[in-house]
Design a protein around this motif. Structure first.
Motif, mmCIF file in Angstrom:
data_model
loop_
_atom_site.group_PDB
_atom_site.id
_atom_site.type_symbol
_atom_site.label_atom_id
_atom_site.label_comp_id
_atom_site.label_asym_id
_atom_site.label_seq_id
_atom_site.Cartn_x
_atom_site.Cartn_y
_atom_site.Cartn_z
ATOM 1 N N GLU A 105 37.308 20.016 -13.546
ATOM 2 C CA GLU A 105 38.606 19.456 -13.164
ATOM 3 C C GLU A 105 38.885 18.163 -13.924
ATOM 4 O OE1 GLU A 105 38.369 18.965 -8.982
ATOM 5 O OE2 GLU A 105 38.561 21.113 -8.519
ATOM 6 N N LYS A 130 29.489 22.700 -6.981
ATOM 7 C CA LYS A 130 30.489 21.672 -6.697
ATOM 8 C C LYS A 130 30.586 20.685 -7.852
ATOM 9 C CE LYS A 130 33.355 19.343 -4.070
ATOM 10 N NZ LYS A 130 34.668 19.883 -3.644
ATOM 11 N N LYS A 148 33.882 19.985 -10.250
ATOM 12 C CA LYS A 148 34.511 18.671 -10.386
ATOM 13 C C LYS A 148 34.519 18.229 -11.852
ATOM 14 C CE LYS A 148 35.979 16.229 -7.999
ATOM 15 N NZ LYS A 148 37.396 16.043 -7.615
ATOM 16 N N HIS A 180 31.104 12.185 -13.725
ATOM 17 C CA HIS A 180 30.728 13.509 -13.243
ATOM 18 C C HIS A 180 29.739 14.189 -14.187
ATOM 19 C CE1 HIS A 180 34.276 12.900 -10.659
ATOM 20 N NE2 HIS A 180 33.662 13.732 -9.835
#
Length: 209
Positions: free
Chosen positions: A143, A136, A140, A170
């Motif tokens: 992205e 995950k 992210k 992130h």
């Protein structure tokens, strides 16, 4: 000798400070003999923990440190030397060894993520990402990296700044999940910065920038 450092604890930290500019130049360590030589010779002597011997600052470069004043802290276990440096103090050629600026905001971000990870809160996005795991977090991060590219392609300065901040967040969550600290990254950056190799191509190599 008016000054009486407490060497019962072993080696004592000794700080060099430019008597004229007040710039802090370096930190070394002294044993009793190094201190006595400093007082008697009027130049800074230290004890090398790696070489296990006394050494005079500037013994090879000639950049000695002329001592003009010596002070002790309130516990008599830290020595402050006011000096007139005879050339650069740092072995890199810099006037001071304290030249690396600490990226305070980045370290603050790292600390915040560490704190969030140790808290119990259903509202923590950081805890949510860490609970979801590496897949995950990396998704992210990818992205957000793409969003940075889009913002740059649009020449949208405000969006680029915003997306870059999200990207850094992130990245730091990912580093935390992987057990990597910003100090480790910065150490590698410093090593690359100091390399003597020349850049010779798009990827050959970032390690030689």
């Amino acid at each position: 000798m008016a000054l009486k450092p407490d060497f019962s604890k072993g080696l004592l930290p000794a700080i060099l400070q430019d008597a004229t500019t007040q710039q802090v130049l370096m930190l070394g360590y002294m044993n009793e003999e190094a201190f006595e030589r400093t007082v008697n010779d009027g130049v800074a002597w230290f004890y090398s923990r790696s070489k296990q011997r006394l050494w005079k600052k500037g013994e090879t470069s000639g950049h000695t440190q002329q001592v003009v004043d010596i002070r002790l802290d309130c516990d008599d276990d830290t020595i402050l030397l006011f000096v007139h440096p005879q050339g650069p103090t740092c072995h890199t050629g810099s006037q001071s060894c304290f030249n690396t600026a600490v990226p305070y905001q980045l370290q603050q971000l790292e600390t915040t993520i560490q704190q969030r990870a140790s808290e119990q809160s259903d509202k923590s996005y950081t805890q949510y990402l860490l609970a979801e795991g590496k897949e995950k977090i990396t998704k992210k991060f990818g992205e957000e990296a793409f969003e940075v590219v889009i913002a740059a392609m649009k020449n949208d300065r405000s969006e680029l700044i915003s997306e870059s901040a999200d990207l850094l967040y992130h990245l730091f969550v990912l580093l935390h999940e992987q057990g990597v600290t910003i100090n480790e990254v910065e150490s590698l950056l410093s090593a690359r910065h100091n390399t003597q190799n020349n850049f010779k191509g798009e990827r050959q190599d970032i390690e030689n920038w």
